[in-house]
Design a protein around this motif. Structure first.
Motif, mmCIF file in Angstrom:
data_model
loop_
_atom_site.group_PDB
_atom_site.id
_atom_site.type_symbol
_atom_site.label_atom_id
_atom_site.label_comp_id
_atom_site.label_asym_id
_atom_site.label_seq_id
_atom_site.Cartn_x
_atom_site.Cartn_y
_atom_site.Cartn_z
ATOM 1 N N ILE A 199 4.163 0.279 10.063
ATOM 2 C CA ILE A 199 3.458 -0.594 8.792
ATOM 3 C C ILE A 199 4.712 -1.135 7.996
ATOM 4 C CG2 ILE A 199 2.501 0.238 6.446
ATOM 5 C CD1 ILE A 199 1.487 2.493 8.206
ATOM 6 N N ASP A 200 4.703 -2.110 8.117
ATOM 7 C CA ASP A 200 5.916 -2.774 7.318
ATOM 8 C C ASP A 200 5.639 -3.262 5.758
ATOM 9 O OD1 ASP A 200 8.426 -4.481 6.133
ATOM 10 O OD2 ASP A 200 8.519 -5.507 8.291
ATOM 11 N N ALA A 201 5.548 -2.927 4.821
ATOM 12 C CA ALA A 201 4.391 -3.097 3.521
ATOM 13 C C ALA A 201 5.891 -3.139 2.378
ATOM 14 C CB ALA A 201 3.316 -2.495 3.678
ATOM 15 N N ILE A 203 6.726 -1.337 -1.414
ATOM 16 C CA ILE A 203 6.458 -0.588 -2.114
ATOM 17 C C ILE A 203 6.843 -0.357 -3.454
ATOM 18 C CG2 ILE A 203 6.131 2.576 -3.154
ATOM 19 C CD1 ILE A 203 5.645 2.684 0.416
ATOM 20 N N ALA A 204 6.266 -0.391 -4.791
ATOM 21 C CA ALA A 204 6.318 -0.556 -5.698
ATOM 22 C C ALA A 204 5.682 0.154 -6.606
ATOM 23 C CB ALA A 204 6.328 -1.750 -6.839
ATOM 24 N N ARG A 205 6.248 0.844 -9.010
ATOM 25 C CA ARG A 205 5.223 1.149 -9.139
ATOM 26 C C ARG A 205 3.590 0.238 -9.392
ATOM 27 N NH1 ARG A 205 6.771 6.683 -9.439
ATOM 28 N NH2 ARG A 205 9.189 6.692 -9.648
ATOM 29 N N SER A 206 3.129 1.378 -9.465
ATOM 30 C CA SER A 206 1.218 0.517 -10.066
ATOM 31 C C SER A 206 1.534 -0.030 -11.370
ATOM 32 C CB SER A 206 0.944 1.631 -9.809
ATOM 33 O OG SER A 206 -0.608 1.427 -9.935
ATOM 34 N N PRO A 207 0.683 -1.084 -11.704
ATOM 35 C CA PRO A 207 0.494 -1.586 -12.336
ATOM 36 C C PRO A 207 -0.610 -0.655 -13.507
ATOM 37 C CG PRO A 207 0.304 -3.196 -11.252
ATOM 38 C CD PRO A 207 0.866 -2.255 -10.405
ATOM 39 N N GLN A 208 -1.344 -0.338 -12.953
ATOM 40 C CA GLN A 208 -2.399 0.404 -13.114
ATOM 41 C C GLN A 208 -1.551 1.979 -13.903
ATOM 42 O OE1 GLN A 208 -3.076 -1.478 -10.433
ATOM 43 N NE2 GLN A 208 -3.888 -3.276 -11.460
ATOM 44 N N ASN A 209 -0.503 2.320 -12.417
ATOM 45 C CA ASN A 209 -0.517 3.902 -13.226
ATOM 46 C C ASN A 209 0.674 3.998 -12.566
ATOM 47 O OD1 ASN A 209 -0.221 6.525 -13.372
ATOM 48 N ND2 ASN A 209 -2.062 7.749 -11.848
ATOM 49 N N PRO A 210 1.745 4.330 -13.318
ATOM 50 C CA PRO A 210 3.433 3.705 -13.153
ATOM 51 C C PRO A 210 3.973 5.139 -12.891
ATOM 52 C CG PRO A 210 3.045 4.149 -15.624
ATOM 53 C CD PRO A 210 2.194 4.040 -15.102
ATOM 54 N N GLU A 211 2.903 6.722 -12.684
ATOM 55 C CA GLU A 211 3.057 7.429 -11.794
ATOM 56 C C GLU A 211 2.663 7.400 -10.073
ATOM 57 O OE1 GLU A 211 1.729 11.026 -13.428
ATOM 58 O OE2 GLU A 211 2.470 11.044 -15.733
ATOM 59 N N ARG A 212 1.971 6.065 -9.878
ATOM 60 C CA ARG A 212 2.106 5.988 -8.299
ATOM 61 C C ARG A 212 2.630 4.613 -7.825
ATOM 62 N NH1 ARG A 212 -4.075 6.433 -6.950
ATOM 63 N NH2 ARG A 212 -3.271 5.216 -5.494
ATOM 64 N N ARG A 216 3.059 -4.042 -2.601
ATOM 65 C CA ARG A 216 3.188 -5.085 -3.721
ATOM 66 C C ARG A 216 4.299 -6.013 -3.169
ATOM 67 N NH1 ARG A 216 1.105 -5.729 -8.832
ATOM 68 N NH2 ARG A 216 2.709 -6.196 -9.760
ATOM 69 N N ALA A 217 3.404 -7.314 -3.220
ATOM 70 C CA ALA A 217 4.893 -8.348 -2.553
ATOM 71 C C ALA A 217 5.915 -8.485 -3.114
ATOM 72 C CB ALA A 217 3.758 -9.456 -2.639
ATOM 73 N N ASN A 218 6.387 -8.068 -4.793
ATOM 74 C CA ASN A 218 7.223 -8.017 -5.261
ATOM 75 C C ASN A 218 7.932 -6.155 -5.154
ATOM 76 O OD1 ASN A 218 5.736 -6.381 -6.650
ATOM 77 N ND2 ASN A 218 6.561 -7.985 -8.852
ATOM 78 N N GLY A 219 7.627 -5.392 -4.150
ATOM 79 C CA GLY A 219 8.060 -4.054 -3.979
ATOM 80 C C GLY A 219 9.203 -4.660 -3.649
ATOM 81 N N ARG A 220 9.674 -3.128 -3.253
ATOM 82 C CA ARG A 220 11.355 -2.717 -2.444
ATOM 83 C C ARG A 220 10.893 -2.899 -0.314
ATOM 84 N NH1 ARG A 220 14.642 1.771 -4.304
ATOM 85 N NH2 ARG A 220 15.988 1.154 -2.898
ATOM 86 N N ASN A 221 11.850 -3.236 0.096
ATOM 87 C CA ASN A 221 11.120 -2.722 1.764
ATOM 88 C C ASN A 221 11.236 -1.598 1.897
ATOM 89 O OD1 ASN A 221 10.824 -4.069 4.343
ATOM 90 N ND2 ASN A 221 13.136 -3.166 4.788
ATOM 91 N N ALA A 222 9.613 -1.183 2.908
ATOM 92 C CA ALA A 222 9.256 -0.040 3.528
ATOM 93 C C ALA A 222 8.809 -0.484 4.172
ATOM 94 C CB ALA A 222 8.295 0.631 2.649
ATOM 95 N N ILE A 223 9.660 0.313 5.424
ATOM 96 C CA ILE A 223 9.221 0.625 7.001
ATOM 97 C C ILE A 223 8.338 1.349 7.692
ATOM 98 C CG2 ILE A 223 9.128 -0.215 9.241
ATOM 99 C CD1 ILE A 223 11.212 -1.757 8.296
ATOM 100 N N THR A 224 7.362 1.568 8.460
ATOM 101 C CA THR A 224 7.308 3.183 8.351
ATOM 102 C C THR A 224 6.605 3.640 10.789
ATOM 103 O OG1 THR A 224 6.035 4.098 6.394
ATOM 104 C CG2 THR A 224 5.528 5.917 8.451
ATOM 105 N N HIS A 225 7.645 4.081 11.016
ATOM 106 C CA HIS A 225 6.798 4.449 12.549
ATOM 107 C C HIS A 225 5.837 5.123 12.437
ATOM 108 C CE1 HIS A 225 10.118 1.033 13.113
ATOM 109 N NE2 HIS A 225 10.978 1.261 12.195
ATOM 110 N N TYR A 226 5.005 4.916 13.032
ATOM 111 C CA TYR A 226 3.936 5.875 13.559
ATOM 112 C C TYR A 226 3.570 6.095 14.483
ATOM 113 C CZ TYR A 226 -0.140 3.455 12.932
ATOM 114 O OH TYR A 226 -1.593 2.610 13.148
#
Length: 336
Positions: A199-201, A203-212, A216-226
């Motif tokens: 999963i290469d997507a 991640i950033a703070r949710s604009p609707q809820n800053p605790e989540r 997001r396209a403008n987020g920080r690079n995040a990669i998870t292998h499963y």
């Protein structure tokens, strides 16, 4: 370092090239970070040939043809702000440089808003009271990675400045050039379509809820292998859940929880990213449903931790089984 601080003397050889004082000391005194050395210089704790220097950028130029002595007066570590508290810890391994613990679900790592005490840091300050040599000049444990409050599993914490710097560098590198590995096991809704995937997507703070967090396209690079390890059937015999193992290539807040929810397979019991799947509990058997309700948290566990020991350089490996609450859910899913 003793309780009264220390005096460290280092010699700059006569053939040394001219360089900034802070940079030169970083090479001569590797147990301290450069930022820590800069602080000591500004505090007037560094002398060259008996003369106090307070500017980290000061150029050290050995022109006399003789060796030059630099002295650093290191103060004792300041007491930590959080209060030491006698909170039981499940210690997996400990030496003079670090401690590896099994964090239980429900334990917050750092004091913060709403959780001023009762945290892992409070527990470590009590447990390691006689063995902390000071991280950045403060008598505190060196936290280099975190687990969410309701995620259980393995964590390593530094007890010295040297260990903290080494471990921080390894975790920042995410195993790209070193041996670091972090492995997680999770029970998820449904069964991902591929046995192995990445999963290469971002991640950033949710604009609707800053605790989540959110993909997001403008987020920080995040990669998870499963990897899908096992699948489980529900009340009608159809696949309803799976056991997956995840490896992190990055370390974003809530990364595994967000990524698995993003591909449509949120973690069982996740109250934040899996809330929309609560209705799927009707697909479970009565025993499975009751076990999930009893769990009361996300079924996520940090089961694997591999890193290079900051002192010996030896690769050390720790593995951990599911705690009793997730194991009970797993057994009802498998029908055992």
């Amino acid at each position: 370092m003793n309780g009264n601080g220390d005096v460290i003397s280092v010699t700059v050889p006569a053939e040394a090239d001219e360089d900034r004082l802070d940079r030169m000391l970083a090479g001569l005194v590797p147990q301290f970070s450069r930022s820590r050395l800069q602080t000591l210089i500004r505090e007037g704790r560094v002398t060259i040939g008996g003369r106090t220097i307070v500017e980290p950028k000061y150029r050290v130029n050995v022109t006399s043809g003789a060796d030059t002595e630099i002295t650093i007066s290191v103060p004792p570590p300041k007491p930590a702000t959080p209060e030491p508290q006698d909170i039981p810890l499940d210690v997996v391994y400990e030496d003079d440089a670090l401690i590896v613990i099994e964090k239980p679900a429900g334990l917050v790592v750092h004091p913060g808003a709403g959780t001023p005490n009762g945290t892992l840091v409070n527990a470590l300050l009590h447990h390691c009271a006689d063995s902390l040599s000071g991280i950045g000049g403060v008598e505190r444990p060196g936290i280099v990675h975190r687990l969410d409050k309701d995620t259980s599993g393995l964590m390593v914490v530094a007890k010295t400045d040297t260990a903290h710097r080494s471990l921080a560098e390894q975790f920042a590198d995410h195993g790209r050039t070193g041996v670091l590995e972090r492995g997680y096991r999770a029970l998820v809704w449904g069964v991902p379509p591929r046995k192995y995937d990445t999963i290469d997507a971002a991640i950033a703070r949710s604009p609707q809820n800053p605790e989540r967090m959110a993909v997001r396209a403008n987020g920080r690079n995040a990669i998870t292998h499963y990897e899908v390890v096992q699948t489980f059937s529900g009340a009608d015999g159809s696949p309803v859940a799976g056991l997956v193992e995840c490896r992190l290539e990055t370390g974003r807040t809530h990364q595994i929880r967000v990524h698995l929810a993003h591909i449509g397979h949120p973690i069982l019991g996740d109250p934040v990213y899996g809330a929309g799947f609560r209705s799927k509990s009707r697909l479970l058997t009565d025993l499975q449903r009751k076990s999930l309700e009893t769990l009361g948290r996300q079924a996520l566990h940090a089961y694997l931790l591999v890193f290079a020991h900051p002192v010996s350089g030896e690769t050390v490996r720790f593995e951990s089984d599911f705690p009793a609450d997730i194991q009970a859910l797993l057994e009802t899913l498998t029908g055992t």
